[in-house]
Scaffold this motif. Structure first.
Motif, PDB file in Angstrom:
ATOM      1  N   CYS A  36       0.789  -1.237   0.000  1.00 38.93           N
ATOM      2  CA  CYS A  36       0.000   0.000   0.000  1.00 38.93           C
ATOM      3  C   CYS A  36       0.817   1.281   0.000  1.00 38.93           C
ATOM      4  O   CYS A  36       0.321   2.329  -0.441  1.00 38.93           O
ATOM      5  CB  CYS A  36      -0.955   0.016   1.206  1.00 38.93           C
ATOM      6  N   GLY A  37       2.041   1.257   0.475  1.00 32.88           N
ATOM      7  CA  GLY A  37       2.784   2.478   0.760  1.00 32.88           C
ATOM      8  C   GLY A  37       2.930   3.434  -0.409  1.00 32.88           C
ATOM      9  O   GLY A  37       2.486   4.584  -0.357  1.00 32.88           O
ATOM     10  N   ILE A  38       3.559   2.989  -1.490  1.00 34.79           N
ATOM     11  CA  ILE A  38       3.840   3.910  -2.589  1.00 34.79           C
ATOM     12  C   ILE A  38       2.556   4.360  -3.267  1.00 34.79           C
ATOM     13  O   ILE A  38       2.446   5.507  -3.704  1.00 34.79           O
ATOM     14  CB  ILE A  38       4.811   3.261  -3.610  1.00 34.79           C
ATOM     15  N   GLY A  39       1.541   3.477  -3.329  1.00 31.02           N
ATOM     16  CA  GLY A  39       0.269   3.867  -3.930  1.00 31.02           C
ATOM     17  C   GLY A  39      -0.423   4.967  -3.161  1.00 31.02           C
ATOM     18  O   GLY A  39      -0.978   5.911  -3.747  1.00 31.02           O
ATOM     19  N   VAL A  40      -0.399   4.878  -1.832  1.00 31.51           N
ATOM     20  CA  VAL A  40      -0.986   5.922  -0.992  1.00 31.51           C
ATOM     21  C   VAL A  40      -0.222   7.233  -1.169  1.00 31.51           C
ATOM     22  O   VAL A  40      -0.822   8.311  -1.301  1.00 31.51           O
ATOM     23  CB  VAL A  40      -0.984   5.493   0.495  1.00 31.51           C
ATOM     24  N   VAL A  41       1.096   7.154  -1.192  1.00 29.03           N
ATOM     25  CA  VAL A  41       1.922   8.356  -1.350  1.00 29.03           C
ATOM     26  C   VAL A  41       1.632   9.048  -2.679  1.00 29.03           C
ATOM     27  O   VAL A  41       1.471  10.277  -2.739  1.00 29.03           O
ATOM     28  CB  VAL A  41       3.421   7.999  -1.249  1.00 29.03           C
ATOM     29  N   LEU A  42       1.550   8.281  -3.765  1.00 29.63           N
ATOM     30  CA  LEU A  42       1.330   8.873  -5.076  1.00 29.63           C
ATOM     31  C   LEU A  42      -0.030   9.566  -5.146  1.00 29.63           C
ATOM     32  O   LEU A  42      -0.141  10.694  -5.654  1.00 29.63           O
ATOM     33  CB  LEU A  42       1.424   7.795  -6.161  1.00 29.63           C
ATOM     34  N   ASN A  83      -7.821   7.605  -9.366  1.00 27.00           N
ATOM     35  CA  ASN A  83      -8.020   6.206  -8.967  1.00 27.00           C
ATOM     36  C   ASN A  83      -8.561   6.120  -7.534  1.00 27.00           C
ATOM     37  O   ASN A  83      -7.915   5.581  -6.639  1.00 27.00           O
ATOM     38  CB  ASN A  83      -6.715   5.415  -9.083  1.00 27.00           C
ATOM     39  N   ARG A  84      -9.750   6.670  -7.317  1.00 29.87           N
ATOM     40  CA  ARG A  84     -10.307   6.718  -5.966  1.00 29.87           C
ATOM     41  C   ARG A  84     -10.643   5.323  -5.427  1.00 29.87           C
ATOM     42  O   ARG A  84     -10.447   5.057  -4.246  1.00 29.87           O
ATOM     43  CB  ARG A  84     -11.547   7.606  -5.944  1.00 29.87           C
ATOM     44  N   ASP A  85     -11.156   4.461  -6.289  1.00 22.15           N
ATOM     45  CA  ASP A  85     -11.499   3.110  -5.836  1.00 22.15           C
ATOM     46  C   ASP A  85     -10.248   2.355  -5.398  1.00 22.15           C
ATOM     47  O   ASP A  85     -10.252   1.678  -4.361  1.00 22.15           O
ATOM     48  CB  ASP A  85     -12.215   2.337  -6.946  1.00 22.15           C
ATOM     49  N   GLN A  86      -9.188   2.490  -6.176  1.00 21.10           N
ATOM     50  CA  GLN A  86      -7.934   1.833  -5.805  1.00 21.10           C
ATOM     51  C   GLN A  86      -7.381   2.422  -4.505  1.00 21.10           C
ATOM     52  O   GLN A  86      -6.859   1.698  -3.660  1.00 21.10           O
ATOM     53  CB  GLN A  86      -6.905   1.979  -6.921  1.00 21.10           C
ATOM     54  N   TYR A  87      -7.524   3.741  -4.352  1.00 24.16           N
ATOM     55  CA  TYR A  87      -7.052   4.391  -3.125  1.00 24.16           C
ATOM     56  C   TYR A  87      -7.787   3.863  -1.904  1.00 24.16           C
ATOM     57  O   TYR A  87      -7.173   3.606  -0.865  1.00 24.16           O
ATOM     58  CB  TYR A  87      -7.235   5.911  -3.247  1.00 24.16           C
ATOM     59  N   ARG A  88      -9.099   3.656  -2.024  1.00 22.89           N
ATOM     60  CA  ARG A  88      -9.859   3.106  -0.903  1.00 22.89           C
ATOM     61  C   ARG A  88      -9.370   1.700  -0.562  1.00 22.89           C
ATOM     62  O   ARG A  88      -9.281   1.324   0.614  1.00 22.89           O
ATOM     63  CB  ARG A  88     -11.347   3.102  -1.223  1.00 22.89           C
ATOM     64  N   GLU A  89      -9.038   0.911  -1.572  1.00 23.30           N
ATOM     65  CA  GLU A  89      -8.513  -0.433  -1.329  1.00 23.30           C
ATOM     66  C   GLU A  89      -7.156  -0.362  -0.636  1.00 23.30           C
ATOM     67  O   GLU A  89      -6.870  -1.140   0.286  1.00 23.30           O
ATOM     68  CB  GLU A  89      -8.392  -1.187  -2.653  1.00 23.30           C
ATOM     69  N   LEU A  90      -6.330   0.580  -1.080  1.00 21.11           N
ATOM     70  CA  LEU A  90      -5.017   0.750  -0.459  1.00 21.11           C
ATOM     71  C   LEU A  90      -5.148   1.179   0.997  1.00 21.11           C
ATOM     72  O   LEU A  90      -4.373   0.738   1.863  1.00 21.11           O
ATOM     73  CB  LEU A  90      -4.200   1.784  -1.237  1.00 21.11           C
ATOM     74  N   MET A  91      -6.122   2.040   1.287  1.00 19.73           N
ATOM     75  CA  MET A  91      -6.306   2.500   2.653  1.00 19.73           C
ATOM     76  C   MET A  91      -6.801   1.382   3.567  1.00 19.73           C
ATOM     77  O   MET A  91      -6.537   1.390   4.779  1.00 19.73           O
ATOM     78  CB  MET A  91      -7.265   3.684   2.692  1.00 19.73           C
ATOM     79  N   ALA A  92      -7.502   0.398   2.996  1.00 16.61           N
ATOM     80  CA  ALA A  92      -7.895  -0.765   3.795  1.00 16.61           C
ATOM     81  C   ALA A  92      -6.654  -1.561   4.203  1.00 16.61           C
ATOM     82  O   ALA A  92      -6.546  -2.036   5.346  1.00 16.61           O
ATOM     83  CB  ALA A  92      -8.863  -1.643   3.002  1.00 16.61           C
ATOM     84  N   VAL A  93      -5.699  -1.683   3.285  1.00 18.42           N
ATOM     85  CA  VAL A  93      -4.427  -2.353   3.613  1.00 18.42           C
ATOM     86  C   VAL A  93      -3.651  -1.503   4.611  1.00 18.42           C
ATOM     87  O   VAL A  93      -3.001  -2.031   5.531  1.00 18.42           O
ATOM     88  CB  VAL A  93      -3.594  -2.589   2.335  1.00 18.42           C
ATOM     89  N   HIS A  94      -3.726  -0.187   4.446  1.00 20.47           N
ATOM     90  CA  HIS A  94      -3.059   0.733   5.369  1.00 20.47           C
ATOM     91  C   HIS A  94      -3.553   0.525   6.800  1.00 20.47           C
ATOM     92  O   HIS A  94      -2.757   0.531   7.755  1.00 20.47           O
ATOM     93  CB  HIS A  94      -3.319   2.171   4.913  1.00 20.47           C
ATOM     94  N   GLN A  95      -4.843   0.320   6.970  1.00 15.08           N
ATOM     95  CA  GLN A  95      -5.385   0.059   8.301  1.00 15.08           C
ATOM     96  C   GLN A  95      -4.865  -1.262   8.859  1.00 15.08           C
ATOM     97  O   GLN A  95      -4.617  -1.396  10.066  1.00 15.08           O
ATOM     98  CB  GLN A  95      -6.913   0.056   8.258  1.00 15.08           C
ATOM     99  N   GLN A  96      -4.699  -2.257   7.992  1.00 12.53           N
ATOM    100  CA  GLN A  96      -4.105  -3.520   8.432  1.00 12.53           C
ATOM    101  C   GLN A  96      -2.670  -3.305   8.915  1.00 12.53           C
ATOM    102  O   GLN A  96      -2.251  -3.895   9.922  1.00 12.53           O
ATOM    103  CB  GLN A  96      -4.108  -4.528   7.286  1.00 12.53           C
ATOM    104  N   LEU A  97      -1.931  -2.459   8.193  1.00 14.19           N
ATOM    105  CA  LEU A  97      -0.556  -2.153   8.580  1.00 14.19           C
ATOM    106  C   LEU A  97      -0.512  -1.497   9.953  1.00 14.19           C
ATOM    107  O   LEU A  97       0.291  -1.883  10.813  1.00 14.19           O
ATOM    108  CB  LEU A  97       0.085  -1.246   7.527  1.00 14.19           C
ATOM    109  N   ARG A  98      -1.381  -0.516  10.183  1.00 15.21           N
ATOM    110  CA  ARG A  98      -1.414   0.156  11.483  1.00 15.21           C
ATOM    111  C   ARG A  98      -1.787  -0.838  12.599  1.00 15.21           C
ATOM    112  O   ARG A  98      -1.220  -0.794  13.696  1.00 15.21           O
ATOM    113  CB  ARG A  98      -2.399   1.322  11.443  1.00 15.21           C
ATOM    114  N   GLY A  99      -2.737  -1.723  12.308  1.00 15.79           N
ATOM    115  CA  GLY A  99      -3.118  -2.724  13.297  1.00 15.79           C
ATOM    116  C   GLY A  99      -1.977  -3.675  13.615  1.00 15.79           C
ATOM    117  O   GLY A  99      -1.780  -4.063  14.772  1.00 15.79           O
ATOM    118  N   GLN A 100      -1.206  -4.051  12.593  1.00 18.57           N
ATOM    119  CA  GLN A 100      -0.072  -4.942  12.808  1.00 18.57           C
ATOM    120  C   GLN A 100       0.989  -4.273  13.668  1.00 18.57           C
ATOM    121  O   GLN A 100       1.603  -4.905  14.533  1.00 18.57           O
ATOM    122  CB  GLN A 100       0.518  -5.368  11.462  1.00 18.57           C
TER     123      GLN A 100
END
Length: 205
Positions: A36-42, A83-100
């Protein structure tokens, strides 16, 4: 660690007022960051920087703000702007990262996470995109940010302190990640670790 060529990462805990080192597995943190990292940054760089530039006394566009050295990166970012839909998917992974991250700190009762700031020392002059490390050709950017990427993506405070010189005599450092929202605790921990290492950067007067 699953990959033997990666440096060990250590959790920093405290027992009876003393710093205690605990070896921890950070493989999943890196996997989630890669996902998720680089996609969120971009995506966020275009959105946030465009808004900032538009609010200037003399507004300029995102395209006008890009200089030659970052044009390729910003071009990649611009392509992600809708790419808003892709961004929402990336943010779901981002939440998993924060939880980990939260589980890693809680399960091991950590105050900080200690590791080399970068898994390689400074690359030779002239190496631009690729360099030799671990006996093979690796991408410089992805390798250099590997250790600091997961914490940065997850929003954790971090601090790098000098830790002597590498095999070529160039300075190297160790990075400490703290808990989110606990910057003061990180400063205190880093000061204690720095005092125990007792190394001053050769670049300082």
């Amino acid at each position: 660690m699953a990959n033997a060529k990666l440096p060990l990462h250590w959790g920093l805990g405290e027992a009876n007022g003393e710093i205690e080192l605990v070896e921890v597995d950070t493989d999943q943190l890196h996997e989630l960051d890669v996902a998720c990292g680089i996609g969120v940054v971009l995506y966020e760089s275009v959105r946030d920087l465009s808004a900032c530039l538009a609010a200037l006394p003399s507004p300029i566009t995102f395209e006008q703000a890009t200089s030659e050295d970052v044009r390729e990166l910003f071009s990649m970012a611009w392509q992600q702007r809708n790419n808003r839909d892709q961004y929402r998917e990336l943010m779901a992974v981002h939440q998993q990262l924060r939880g980990q991250w939260d589980r890693l700190f809680a399960d091991n009762r950590l105050t900080g996470l200690l590791r080399p700031t970068a898994p390689i020392s400074a690359v030779p002059f002239g190496d631009e995109a690729m360099t030799t490390a671990f006996g093979e050709q690796v991408a410089i950017f992805g390798t250099v940010i590997r250790n600091t990427g997961p914490g940065s993506t997850a929003g954790h405070p971090a601090m790098t302190i000098p830790a002597g010189g590498g095999c070529a005599g160039l300075p190297v450092g160790v990075s400490i990640d703290g808990r989110r929202g606990q910057d003061d605790a990180l400063f205190a921990l880093a000061a204690e670790v720095d005092a125990r290492i007792g190394v001053r950067s050769p670049l300082l007067p």
